[in-house]
Design a protein around this motif. Structure first.
Motif, PDB file in Angstrom:
ATOM      1  N   ILE A 338       0.853  -1.192   0.000  1.00 23.52           N
ATOM      2  CA  ILE A 338       0.000   0.000   0.000  1.00 23.52           C
ATOM      3  C   ILE A 338       0.885   1.237   0.000  1.00 23.52           C
ATOM      4  O   ILE A 338       1.724   1.408   0.891  1.00 23.52           O
ATOM      5  CB  ILE A 338      -0.935   0.010   1.229  1.00 23.52           C
ATOM      6  N   LEU A 339       0.714   2.069  -1.007  1.00 24.19           N
ATOM      7  CA  LEU A 339       1.451   3.332  -1.075  1.00 24.19           C
ATOM      8  C   LEU A 339       0.560   4.429  -0.507  1.00 24.19           C
ATOM      9  O   LEU A 339      -0.574   4.600  -0.961  1.00 24.19           O
ATOM     10  CB  LEU A 339       1.800   3.688  -2.527  1.00 24.19           C
ATOM     11  N   THR A 340       1.078   5.150   0.456  1.00 26.16           N
ATOM     12  CA  THR A 340       0.279   6.248   1.006  1.00 26.16           C
ATOM     13  C   THR A 340       1.184   7.346   1.546  1.00 26.16           C
ATOM     14  O   THR A 340       2.319   7.085   1.941  1.00 26.16           O
ATOM     15  CB  THR A 340      -0.657   5.752   2.130  1.00 26.16           C
ATOM     16  N   SER A 341       0.666   8.554   1.541  1.00 24.05           N
ATOM     17  CA  SER A 341       1.391   9.661   2.166  1.00 24.05           C
ATOM     18  C   SER A 341       0.855   9.866   3.581  1.00 24.05           C
ATOM     19  O   SER A 341       1.329  10.705   4.320  1.00 24.05           O
ATOM     20  CB  SER A 341       1.187  10.941   1.356  1.00 24.05           C
ATOM     21  N   ASP A 342      -0.167   9.077   3.925  1.00 25.90           N
ATOM     22  CA  ASP A 342      -0.837   9.244   5.199  1.00 25.90           C
ATOM     23  C   ASP A 342      -0.271   8.229   6.186  1.00 25.90           C
ATOM     24  O   ASP A 342      -0.639   7.055   6.164  1.00 25.90           O
ATOM     25  CB  ASP A 342      -2.345   9.019   4.976  1.00 25.90           C
ATOM     26  N   LEU A 343       0.631   8.693   7.042  1.00 24.56           N
ATOM     27  CA  LEU A 343       1.322   7.745   7.915  1.00 24.56           C
ATOM     28  C   LEU A 343       0.416   7.232   9.032  1.00 24.56           C
ATOM     29  O   LEU A 343       0.755   6.289   9.734  1.00 24.56           O
ATOM     30  CB  LEU A 343       2.616   8.367   8.461  1.00 24.56           C
ATOM     31  N   ASN A 344      -0.783   7.819   9.158  1.00 24.10           N
ATOM     32  CA  ASN A 344      -1.771   7.276  10.089  1.00 24.10           C
ATOM     33  C   ASN A 344      -2.250   5.903   9.660  1.00 24.10           C
ATOM     34  O   ASN A 344      -2.757   5.141  10.466  1.00 24.10           O
ATOM     35  CB  ASN A 344      -3.002   8.193  10.157  1.00 24.10           C
ATOM     36  N   LEU A 345      -2.116   5.633   8.374  1.00 24.64           N
ATOM     37  CA  LEU A 345      -2.569   4.336   7.862  1.00 24.64           C
ATOM     38  C   LEU A 345      -1.942   3.217   8.679  1.00 24.64           C
ATOM     39  O   LEU A 345      -2.598   2.257   9.059  1.00 24.64           O
ATOM     40  CB  LEU A 345      -2.192   4.173   6.393  1.00 24.64           C
ATOM     41  N   ALA A 346      -0.658   3.369   8.966  1.00 31.12           N
ATOM     42  CA  ALA A 346       0.083   2.318   9.651  1.00 31.12           C
ATOM     43  C   ALA A 346      -0.589   1.960  10.981  1.00 31.12           C
ATOM     44  O   ALA A 346      -0.663   0.812  11.366  1.00 31.12           O
ATOM     45  CB  ALA A 346       1.508   2.787   9.894  1.00 31.12           C
ATOM     46  N   ARG A 347      -1.086   2.976  11.656  1.00 34.69           N
ATOM     47  CA  ARG A 347      -1.706   2.785  12.960  1.00 34.69           C
ATOM     48  C   ARG A 347      -3.138   2.274  12.819  1.00 34.69           C
ATOM     49  O   ARG A 347      -3.571   1.393  13.536  1.00 34.69           O
ATOM     50  CB  ARG A 347      -1.699   4.140  13.685  1.00 34.69           C
TER      51      ARG A 347
END
Ligand SMILES: C[S@@+](CC[C@H](N)C(=O)[O-])C[C@H]1O[C@@H](n2cnc3c(N)ncnc32)[C@H](O)[C@@H]1O
Length: 388
Positions: A338-347
């Motif tokens: 998953i490519l994302t600029s939203d590092l909240n995704l990880a959490r």
């Protein structure tokens, strides 16, 4: 003749590009931030433009000098044999970039380099090339460090991610070379199934299809080197014909795409049709939260909407946990990227990432998260703040 080149690429993909250039026969390969320096002959330069899926541009180094002032930069540019490198009838554009340079204005340096090039022509040819900043025939780049200037001629022309297949754009299409680099980072190769469940205009689908067919990305476009003096048309024709002959013809590929939006899927279909693969890749209108996988296992790759570009942040905060649950419940046997600029995704996604690779989508800092989906990979969500 061995020349020095610099291939630029999206930041984070330097090692992938270095491997590509090594496979093409590049010498003295040296990855640095944002690109790879290498050496080779003219054939290698043509091949890098034709074959590299990850490079943005291939620049040919035509001069290098120490400098302290704008005046030194003018002199250094003026001393280069520009009239031997391209015809005065070609339009030019100069680009200057710098890291830790003491000069006050890059715009002013751009102007002075352009003046130096025109001066050299005027003196030796009696006339000077015109400037065209929109669609120049010849692009000149100067790269400044603290005390060194390097001058390049751009052998690519239009950036290499403009392959010529994109008929339709979609909401926020990925750059073709970023998508290709991500596919390389996943290690995907046929016959392993590849699935993009948020495929948008289909960038991952088209780029993976071109890899599966061994189709050179630059087969259907022209390049800057064709307008430089010493262009070897026979060599170029031979390279291109070999690449064309190598392209496989396959009616079915193990590549699958879906998106919840029907109109966006139409764009993916149009883009696949542009490379003659309308029927070879299976497309389905589906919400990733509802549907299931197209095969028992394989590689999933996707870039969900960015908070800043599509959808509101709250919407995404609600989406990621549900995406994590869908992946866990229905995609055991798959590895998801998953490519994302939203590092909240990880959490928020509630899955344990097995790898995180920093990548840049233009200026936007992103991560490519890898999740190996085996039964039981769901774990308790962390409280706010962690990069799980
Ligand atoms: C950033 S775009 C992907 C761009 C794509 N990689 C490209 O290069 O064109 C995100 C896509 O996700 C789709 N999408 C959003 N929510 C979805 C969902 N729940 N299920 C499936 N697709 C969804 C959107 O319609 C959009 O096309």
């Amino acid at each position: 003749m061995i020349e020095r080149y610099f291939a630029t690429c999206p930041r984070g993909l330097e090692q992938v590009l270095a491997a590509e250039l090594a496979a093409l026969g590049g010498q003295s390969i040296e990855p640095v931030d944002g690109g790879v320096a290498f050496a080779g002959d003219q054939a290698l330069c043509y091949a890098a433009n034709l074959e590299s899926r990850v490079a943005s541009r291939v620049l040919w180094q035509v001069g290098q000098a120490r400098y302290r002032s704008e005046h030194d930069l003018f002199d250094a540019a003026r001393a280069l044999p520009w009239p031997r490198l391209f015809d005065v009838g070609h339009t030019i554009r100069v680009n200057v970039s710098a890291i830790r340079s003491p000069v006050k204005s890059l715009d002013f340096v751009t102007l002075r380099v352009k003046d130096a090039v025109c001066d050299a022509f005027r003196q030796q040819r009696g006339s000077r090339p015109d400037v065209d900043t929109q669609a120049p025939d010849v692009r000149i780049h100067a790269f400044l460090t603290r005390d060194q200037a390097t001058f390049y001629l751009d052998t690519s022309g239009e950036a290499l991610f403009k392959r010529g297949w994109r008929a339709a754009g979609g909401d926020a299409p990925l750059r073709e070379n970023l998508a290709a680099g991500i596919l390389r980072l996943t290690g995907w190769a046929p016959p392993t199934p590849l699935f993009d469940p948020m495929c948008g205009s289909g960038t991952f689908l088209v780029e993976s299809a071109m890899m599966a067919l061994d189709a050179a990305p630059g087969l259907d476009r022209s390049f800057g080197f064709e307008r430089l003096s010493g262009f070897d048309a026979d060599l170029w024709r031979t390279l291109r014909e070999k690449a064309r002959a190598r392209r496989r013809r396959l009616d079915r590929l193990p590549i699958y795409g879906s998106d919840k939006s029907g109109s966006v899927l139409g764009m993916a279909r149009e883009n696949l049709a542009a490379i003659g693969l309308a029927g070879a890749v299976e497309l389905k209108q589906m919400d990733v939260l509802d549907g299931g996988p197209p095969a028992a296992g394989g590689i999933m790759v996707m870039n969900p909407p960015y908070g800043e570009r599509l959808g509101g942040t709250d919407e995404l905060a609600a989406f990621y946990p549900r995406l994590g649950d869908a992946l866990k419940q229905r995609y055991a046997g798959w590895t998801a990227y998953i490519l994302t600029s939203d590092l909240n995704l990880a959490r928020l996604i509630g899955l344990k990432a097995t790898k995180r690779t920093p990548l840049y989508n233009g200026a936007l800092e992103c991560r490519l998260f890898e999740y190996r989906l085996v039964a039981g990979s769901l774990r308790r969500r962390k409280p706010a703040g962690g990069d799980a």
